[in-house]
Design a protein around this motif. Structure first.
Motif, PDB file in Angstrom:
ATOM      1  N   ALA A  12      18.838 -22.277 -11.518  1.00  0.00           N
ATOM      2  CA  ALA A  12      19.827 -22.487 -12.292  1.00  0.00           C
ATOM      3  C   ALA A  12      20.866 -23.084 -11.155  1.00  0.00           C
ATOM      4  N   THR A  13      21.338 -23.021 -10.123  1.00  0.00           N
ATOM      5  CA  THR A  13      22.511 -23.668  -9.481  1.00  0.00           C
ATOM      6  C   THR A  13      22.561 -24.840  -9.872  1.00  0.00           C
ATOM      7  N   LEU A  66      20.640 -26.747 -12.448  1.00  0.00           N
ATOM      8  CA  LEU A  66      20.553 -26.975 -13.407  1.00  0.00           C
ATOM      9  C   LEU A  66      22.423 -26.792 -13.846  1.00  0.00           C
ATOM     10  N   TRP A  83      29.272 -22.263 -19.404  1.00  0.00           N
ATOM     11  CA  TRP A  83      27.857 -22.486 -18.935  1.00  0.00           C
ATOM     12  C   TRP A  83      27.231 -23.059 -17.945  1.00  0.00           C
ATOM     13  N   LEU A 138      26.073 -20.778 -14.806  1.00  0.00           N
ATOM     14  CA  LEU A 138      24.724 -21.087 -14.010  1.00  0.00           C
ATOM     15  C   LEU A 138      24.821 -21.525 -12.522  1.00  0.00           C
ATOM     16  N   THR A 162      24.978 -18.328 -10.745  1.00  0.00           N
ATOM     17  CA  THR A 162      23.126 -16.948 -10.395  1.00  0.00           C
ATOM     18  C   THR A 162      23.084 -17.730  -9.137  1.00  0.00           C
ATOM     19  N   ILE A 180      15.998 -25.729 -19.049  1.00  0.00           N
ATOM     20  CA  ILE A 180      16.641 -24.556 -19.222  1.00  0.00           C
ATOM     21  C   ILE A 180      14.978 -23.807 -18.948  1.00  0.00           C
ATOM     22  N   LEU A 189      13.168 -22.917 -16.172  1.00  0.00           N
ATOM     23  CA  LEU A 189      12.397 -21.528 -15.744  1.00  0.00           C
ATOM     24  C   LEU A 189      11.179 -21.270 -15.462  1.00  0.00           C
TER      25      LEU A 189
END
Lengths: 581, 546
Positions: free
Chosen positions: A199-200, A202, A280, A284, A287, B451, B455
Motif C-alpha cells: 500500500a505504501t 502504491l 488517498w 495509502l 498504511t 490496487i 492486493l
C-alpha cells in the motif's frame, strides 16, 4: 568521510554474507565473528555521529533556505540504479531511481541506536542460540543492513526497498528460532507487513506520478523524480502555487472579467482534485507505516510476533524496526503531504494513537507473561510517538523523535532483561517468577531502574519524550480536534504504564522468592560480565538523555523545524472554514 | 508500396531460424540410424549457440520498412527482442534437458526443442497471419509430443491428450479469427490489417466508416484473443494448466509455463499492436478504441483467480500452474494500460509487460529447474511439504529456490519487484485532464487496477511462503543422500539467480532498458499512408543492446 556512510551500510552486508556461509567452522567462531562485525559497525556509527555533529550548524541554514531535507554535503553517495529518462541539466535526479544515501539530522541518532541495539541483541542471545548459529547471526547482520539502509535512503524507492527487505531476515529469524507457534507468527508478520508495504508503494507511485503532472502550468512537464528532497519541493510548490492562484485571485475585485473567473474555476477544480488525490495518497502511504509501527487496527500481528520471536529478535523488533514506521511518517508522510496530514492525519491518527495508548496499556495489565506484557507495553508507548507526530508542531515532533530514541533504549533493555530471565529459568510467566530480588540483586536493581525509565519518572529518559508529545498535542491549534482533551486522555496512558510496569516489578522482584523447579544443573547466577557490559552503559545513556536532552534536541531542530514549517505554510492559506465549496 | 524482398534477403534475415530448423530436421532424420550414445545435447547446444551468433552478427535494419505491406516478416524492436529471448530460452532448455542423454528418445527431444524455439522466434518476426500461425503451430505440435515423451507414466497420456485437444481448439479459434479478418480486409499482411483497422476500410473503399464496421472487426479480434488466451493461460481459458502441469515432469512444466506464454504475448502485441501503442490517442484506431476495457477486466480476473485458486492447492505443480496464471494477469495489466499512457510518461505499458515477462521467465524457469534436480525416483516431490528439509540438506539449491520465490513474491532487489513496480507505475500514471470526466474516470480505473494488483501480490505471497516454509521450516522427513555431482542444469540455475538479482538491482547490467521502450510502436503502428517512418538511425540507437 562519505566513505564512512557507505561503510556503515556495507559492513553488515559483507558480514552477513560471510557469516551465512560459515557452515563448518562452528558455533563459537560464528558468534564471535558476528559480534566483531556488530562492534565494528557500532564504532563506525559512533564515529560518524561524532564527525557530523559539528557540521550540522551550517547545514541548518541550507535546510532553511531550500525548505527541504538536505543530506550533508560530504555524506551524499549517489549513483543511478535504474534510469528511464535521460537526465536533465541541473536535475540529475530526474527520471531515475538512484542509489542515494546520506546523513542528516533526522537519521543521525537512529544509526547509533540501531547499532547499539543490534550489538545488545547479540549479547542477549550470546548463550541461548545454539543451533545453526551462523545462519542466525548472518541473518541478524542482514537485518541490520536493511534497517540502516532504510534510515539512510534519500530516494523513495530505495527507502521502500530497504523497508521491505527487513521482512526476509525477520521471516527466517522468527520462523527458525522462535517459540512453539513461530511459523504462524512469522508468516502472519510477513503477509501483514508486505500488504501494508505494498500500500505504501502504491502511495509512493501515486505521489511520484501525480507530481510528474504539472498542476500549475499545462504547457511544461515536470520531470519524474524519486528523490525525497526534490519530491518535497515539488509537492510544496504545487500546493503553494495552487493556494496562491485560488486565494489571491479571490482577493481581486475584478472577478467580473469572465476569463479570469473561468480561470479561477479551473484552478479551484485543480486544487480540489489535488487535495482529494493527496488524501488517498496519504492514506495509502500511512498504511504501511501504521502496520510497521504498529498502530491500532493493524497491530494484530504484533503480540504473536513479539512473543514467538527469539528474544534477541524481539528486542530489535521493538527497539528499532517499529521506529521505521515512525521514521516513515517523519521522512515521507508528513513533509510530503502536509495538507492531508493536517486535515485528516491529526484527526484520524491522534484518535488511533489514543486508542493504542489506552488499549495497549489495558492489554498489558491483563497479561500473565513478562514478554507478552512488554509487547503490549511497547505497543502502548509507541502510541505516544504517533501522537507527537500528528500534533504537527515543533514540540510534538521533537517529543516524538525523542520518544523514538528513548523507547528504543528502554524497551531494548527490558527485553534484554526478559531474555536473561527466560534463559535462566526457561519461562517468563509471572506465576513462575516471583521475588527474584532476594536472589538476583544486581539484576533486580538494574531492572527497577529501566522500569522507572520506561514508566516516565521525571529525570529519566522516558519522561522527556512522552511529556513533550503530550505538550505538543495540548498546544495543537488544529480546529479538527480538541488537543487538550486528547492529550489529557492520553496522559492516562502514563498512569496505566506506571501501574502495569510497577506491579510487574512487585511481582517479579519483590516478595517471597518462588522459582520454577529446575531441570538444569547449573545454578542461577546474577548478571554475567557480558550482560553488565550491555546494561550498565545503557543505563548511563538513559540517565544522560533524561537529564540533559538539549544537545539532541538542538541537533534535530532544523529538520523538525522544517517539517513544522512546511506544514504551517501549506496550511496557512487554507483554513478549513475558508474553503467554500 | 510495390516491390518485395528477394528470396536471398529472406534467407539472410532468417538465417538463425533456418539453421535451427535444418539442424532439427537433420537430427530427426539421422537419429534412428546412428549410435545410441551420440551427444545430442551437446550438438543442439552448439546449434543454439551458432544460431545466436548468427543473430548477433546480423546487421540491423536490413529490411526496408517501406516494404512492410508486401513482406511477411519484419524487423522491429519487439521482433528483435523476441528473437534474442527465444534463442536464449532455447539454450537454457537445452541445458535443462541435458540429463536426458541416457534415455531412449534423446534425439527426438532435442530436435523438438529446436522446432519449438524456431516457432517462438518466427512468432516474433511474423508480419503475416499465415506466418504467425505457422510459428504458433511450430510451438504447439512439438509440445504435444514432448508432453507424451516426458510425462509421468500413468498421467502422461491424460495430460498430453488434454493439452492436445484444448490446443487444437485454440488454434481453431485463432484460425477462425484470421480467416474472418482476411475476409474483411482482403489481405493477410498484419501491417496492412493494422492500417485498415486504424483507418477503417482501406481495401474496400465502398464501405463507409461507421460504428458497425467496428463491431465487425470485434468478432475476429475476440476469437483471436480467445485462441491466444489459451497460450498465455488467461482466465477463462486457464483451466487446462493445473491438470496438464500435474501430469508431467518439472522440465516440461517449465517449458509449458514459459515458451508458449512468451509466444502468446508476442502474438498479442503483434496483432493488437496498433491499438496498444503508447500514445495511441482516441481516434487513431477507430475500431478498437475501447479494447483496453476488455484487457482491464481480463487482467483483473486472471490475477485474482490465479491467486485465490493457488491458495487452495497442495500439489506443487498445481500451485505453480496457478501462480503462472496470476502472473499472466499482471502482464495483461501492462498491456491494458499501454494505450492510455502518454509518450512522455517515461514508462511504457508494453515495455513493462515484456520486462515482467523476462523477470517471470527467469524466476519460474529457476524454480522448475531446481525442482527438477530435487525430484528423483527415490523421493518424488509432489506436495509442498515434500520439500521438507531441503534447506539443510542442499543449502545452495535451497537458497536459489528462495531467491526465485522471493522474485515471484516481488521482494525488493529481485527482478519480480521491479517488474511489478513498472506495471503498477504504468497503471497509476495514466494521465488525465482537468475538464474531462472521461479521462479522470480512466485514471481512477487504472489506479484501481494497481490496487487490485498489489492486493493480489500481498495475498499471493502466502502461496510462495508456504513453499518456502516447506523448504526451511519443516524438519526433514527422511534423510536424503544427495548426489552433488555436477550436472548441466546447474548452469541455467546459476544464470537465473544472477539475472534475477541483477534485474532487481541494476537492470542495465543485463540488458538495455531502452530496448523495451516504445516496443509497442512497431513500424506498422501508424498508418503508412501519411506515415512518418522512424529513421533507421533512431531505431539503431534504440536497438543497441548492452
Amino acid at each position: 568521510m562519505s566513505q564512512l556512510v557507505l561503510l556503515l551500510l556495507l559492513v553488515p552486508l559483507a558480514g552477513g554474507l560471510v557469516t551465512l556461509f560459515l557452515r563448518n567452522s562452528g558455533h563459537e567462531f560464528a558468534r564471535k565473528l558476528a559480534l566483531g562485525f556488530f562492534l565494528l559497525n557500532l564504532f563506525i556509527s559512533l564515529k560518524l555521529t561524532w564527525d557530523y555533529l559539528p557540521l550540522l550548524e551550517k547545514h541548518s541554514v541550507s535546510v532553511d533556505e531550500k525548505l527541504t531535507f538536505v543530506p550533508l554535503n560530504v555524506s551524499v553517495t549517489v549513483f543511478d540504479l535504474i534510469r528511464f529518462q535521460a537526465p536533465q541539466e541541473g536535475r540529475p535526479d530526474a527520471g531515475a531511481i538512484r542509489f542515494f544515501i546520506g546523513v542528516d539530522g533526522l537519521n543521525l541518532f537512529l544509526l547509533p541506536l540501531t547499532c547499539i541495539l543490534f550489538a545488545g541483541s547479540v549479547l542477549a542471545t550470546w548463550n541461548s542460540i545454539r543451533e545453526k548459529s551462523h545462519l542466525y547471526y548472518g541473518l541478524m547482520l542482514l537485518l541490520q543492513f536493511s534497517t540502516i539502509g532504510a534510515f539512510l535512503s534519500f530516494d523513495v524507492i530505495l527507502f521502500y526497498a530497504f523497508f521491505e527487505l527487513t521482512l526476509i531476515p525477520l521471516l527466517f529469524l522468527i520462523a527458525m528460532w522462535g517459540g512453539p507457534n513461530r511459523q504462524y507468527a512469522a508468516k502472519k508478520l510477513f503477509v501483514y507487513t508486505l500488504g501494508g508495504g505494498l500500500a505504501t508503494l502504491l502511495g509512493i507511485i501515486g505521489l511520484v506520478s501525480s507530481l510528474n503532472q504539472n498542476h500549475l502550468d499545462d504547457n511544461t512537464d515536470l520531470p519524474i523524480t524519486f528523490s525525497i528532497p526534490e519530491l518535497i519541493t515539488a509537492s510544496h510548490d504545487t500546493q503553494m502555487g495552487l493556494n496562491k492562484k485560488v486565494y489571491e485571485a479571490k482577493a481581486d475585485k475584478d472577478l467580473l472579467n469572465p476569463l479570469l473567473k473561468s480561470n479561477l474555476e479551473l484552478n479551484k477544480a485543480r486544487l480540489d482534485y489535488w487535495a482529494s488525490s493527496q488524501k488517498w495518497i496519504f492514506l495509502l502511504l500511512a498504511t504501511g507505516f501504521l502496520v510497521k509501527l504498529p498502530a491500532f487496527p493493524f497491530h494484530t500481528w504484533q503480540p504473536t510476533a513479539y512473543y514467538e520471536a527469539p528474544t534477541g529478535v524481539t528486542l530489535v523488533l521493538g527497539g528499532i524496526l517499529a521506529k521505521l514506521g515512525a521514521f516513515g511518517f517523519l521522512r515521507l508522510c508528513v513533509p510530503l503531504l502536509p495538507v492531508p496530514a493536517w486535515e485528516l492525519g491529526t484527526y484520524l491518527f491522534s484518535v488511533l494513537a489514543m486508542i493504542a495508548i489506552l488499549y495497549g496499556a489495558a492489554c498489558a495489565i491483563a497479561q500473565d507473561d513478562l514478554k507478552r506484557m512488554l509487547a503490549y507495553s511497547s505497543f502502548s508507548h509507541l502510541g505516544f510517538c504517533l501522537l507527537g507526530i500528528f500534533a504537527l508542531n515543533e514540540t510534538g515532533l521533537t517529543g516524538s523523535y525523542l520518544q523514538m530514541i528513548n523507547h528504543g533504549l528502554n524497551v531494548g533493555a527490558l527485553f534484554f532483561i526478559c531474555e536473561i530471565l527466560s534463559h535462566r529459568y526457561g519461562t517468563t510467566k509471572f506465576k513462575d517468577l516471583q521475588g527474584l530480588g532476594s536472589k538476583l540483586k544486581i539484576l533486580s536493581g538494574i531492572s527497577v531502574f529501566y522500569v522507572m525509565c520506561s514508566v516516565g519518572l521525571p529525570g529519566l529518559n522516558g519522561f522527556v519524550g512522552e511529556v513533550m508529545c503530550l505538550f505538543g498535542m495540548f498546544e495543537s491549534k488544529n480546529p479538527n480536534i480538541t488537543g487538550k482533551v486528547i492529550a489529557s486522555i492520553c496522559s492516562l496512558g502514563m498512569v496505566f504504564g506506571a501501574w502495569y510496569l510497577i506491579s510487574m516489578v512487585m511481582k517479579v522482584f519483590f516478595g517471597k522468592l518462588s522459582e520454577p523447579v529446575f531441570k538444569k544443573d547449573d545454578s542461577v547466577s546474577d548478571l554475567t560480565l557480558i550482560e553488565k557490559f550491555f546494561l550498565f552503559p545503557m543505563a548511563v545513556l538513559c540517565l544522560i538523555l533524561g537529564m540533559y536532552p538539549q544537545p539532541m534536541i538542538d541537533t534535530i531542530r532544523p529538520e523538525i523545524h522544517l517539517i513544522a514549517k512546511l506544514n504551517l505554510q501549506a496550511n496557512n492559506l487554507l483554513p478549513v472554514s475558508k474553503l467554500d465549496k | 508500396m510495390i516491390g518485395s524482398l528477394l528470396i536471398v534477403d529472406y534467407i539472410q534475415y532468417m538465417m538463425p531460424e533456418i539453421m535451427l530448423f535444418a539442424l532439427a530436421s537433420l537430427i530427426l532424420l539421422l537419429g534412428p540410424f546412428v549410435k545410441k550414445n551420440t551427444p545430442w545435447a551437446l550438438i543442439s547446444t552448439l546449434g543454439f549457440l551458432l544460431a545466436y551468433f548468427l543473430l548477433l552478427s546480423q546487421k540491423r535494419g536490413s529490411i526496408d520498412p517501406s516494404l512492410l505491406f508486401s513482406i511477411n516478416i519484419l524487423e522491429d524492436m519487439s521482433s528483435n527482442f523476441i528473437r534474442h529471448f527465444s534463442l536464449g530460452m532455447g539454450l537454457y532448455f537445452c541445458l535443462l534437458f541435458w540429463r536426458d542423454c541416457q534415455t531412449e528418445n534423446t534425439f527426438e527431444t532435442f530436435a523438438l526443442l529446436m522446432f519449438l524455439v524456431t516457432g517462438c522466434s518466427i512468432v516474433g518476426i511474423a508480419n503475416d497471419l499465415v506466418v504467425l500461425f505457422l510459428g504458433l503451430e511450430l510451438i504447439s505440435i512439438p509440445t504435444y509430443v514432448l508432453l507424451y515423451l516426458h510425462g509421468k507414466k500413468d498421467l502422461a497420456a491424460e495430460s498430453a491428450m488434454k493439452y492436445f485437444f484444448l490446443s487444437i481448439f485454440s488454434s481453431g479459434l485463432v484460425l477462425l479469427g484470421f480467416s474472418y479478418l482476411y475476409g474483411i480486409v482482403g489481405t493477410t499482411n498484419i501491417s496492412a490489417i493494422s492500417d485498415a483497422l486504424c483507418n477503417g476500410y482501406r481495401f474496400k473503399p465502398s464501405a463507409d466508416l461507421d460504428n458497425s464496421s467496428g463491431l465487425l472487426f470485434l468478432i475476429p479480434m475476440l476469437a483471436i484473443l480467445a485462441g491466444l488466451g489459451f497460450k498465455i493461460s488467461m482466465v477463462p481459458f486457464h483451466f487446462y494448466a493445473p491438470d496438464v502441469y500435474q501430469g508431467t515432469t518439472y522440465r516440461m512444466c517449465a517449458l509449458l509455463a514459459t515458451v508458449s506464454k512468451v509466444a502468446g504475448f508476442a502474438a498479442i502485441v503483434r496483432i493488437f499492436g496498433f491499438a496498444l501503442a503508447q500514445g495511441a490517442l482516441p481516434g487513431s484506431s477507430k475500431t478498437l478504441d475501447n479494447i483496453y476495457v476488455l484487457f482491464w477486466i481480463l487482467s483483473a480476473v486472471t490475477m485474482t483467480i490465479g491467486t485465490i485458486l493457488g491458495l487452495l492447492q497442495r500439489n506443487l505443480r498445481r500451485i505453480l500452474a496457478y501462480s503462472s496464471i496470476s502472473h499472466s494477469g499482471y502482464i495483461l495489466a501492462g498491456i491494458a494500460v499501454a494505450p492510455k499512457l502518454e509518450l512522455a510518461t517515461g514508462i511504457d505499458g508494453i515495455g513493462a509487460s515484456f520486462f515482467y515477462l523476462i523477470a517471470y521467465f527467469f524466476g519460474t524457469f529457476g524454480i522448475f529447474a531446481v525442482l527438477d534436480v530435487l525430484d528423483t525416483k527415490e523421493k518424488p516431490i509432489e506436495d509442498w511439504d515434500d520439500l521438507a528439509g531441503i534447506g539443510s540438506q542442499t543449502p545452495l539449491l535451497a537458497i536459489c529456490l528462495a531467491v526465485f520465490l522471493f522474485s515471484l513474491i516481488g521482494i525488493p532487489f529481485t527482478g519480480g519487484f521491479l517488474a511489478k513496480f513498472f506495471i503498477v507505475f504504468g497503471c497509476v500514471s495514466v494521465p488525465y485532464t482537468w475538464d474531462d470526466a472521461l479521462s479522470k474516470g480512466t485514471h481512477n480505473l487504472f489506479f484501481l487496477l494497481g490496487i487490485i494488483a498489489f492486493l493480489n501480490a500481498a495475498v499471493g505471497s502466502w502461496i510462495y511462503l508456504r513453499i518456502l516454509s516447506g523448504i526451511y521450516f519443516k524438519p526433514a522427513i527422511w534423510p536424503r543422500v544427495f548426489k552433488t555431482s555436477f550436472r548441466p542444469s546447474y548452469l541455467p540455475i546459476i544464470g537465473c539467480v544472477f539475472i534475477v538479482l541483477a534485474l532487481g538491482i541494476k537492470p542495465s547490467l543485463v540488458f538495455n532498458l531502452n530496448v523495451l521502450k516504445g516496443m509497442a510502436q512497431p513500424l506498422n503502428s501508424v498508418s503508412l499512408s501519411g506515415i512518418d517512418i522512424p529513421k533507421p538511425a533512431e531505431i539503431d540507437v534504440a536497438l543497441k543492446r548492452q
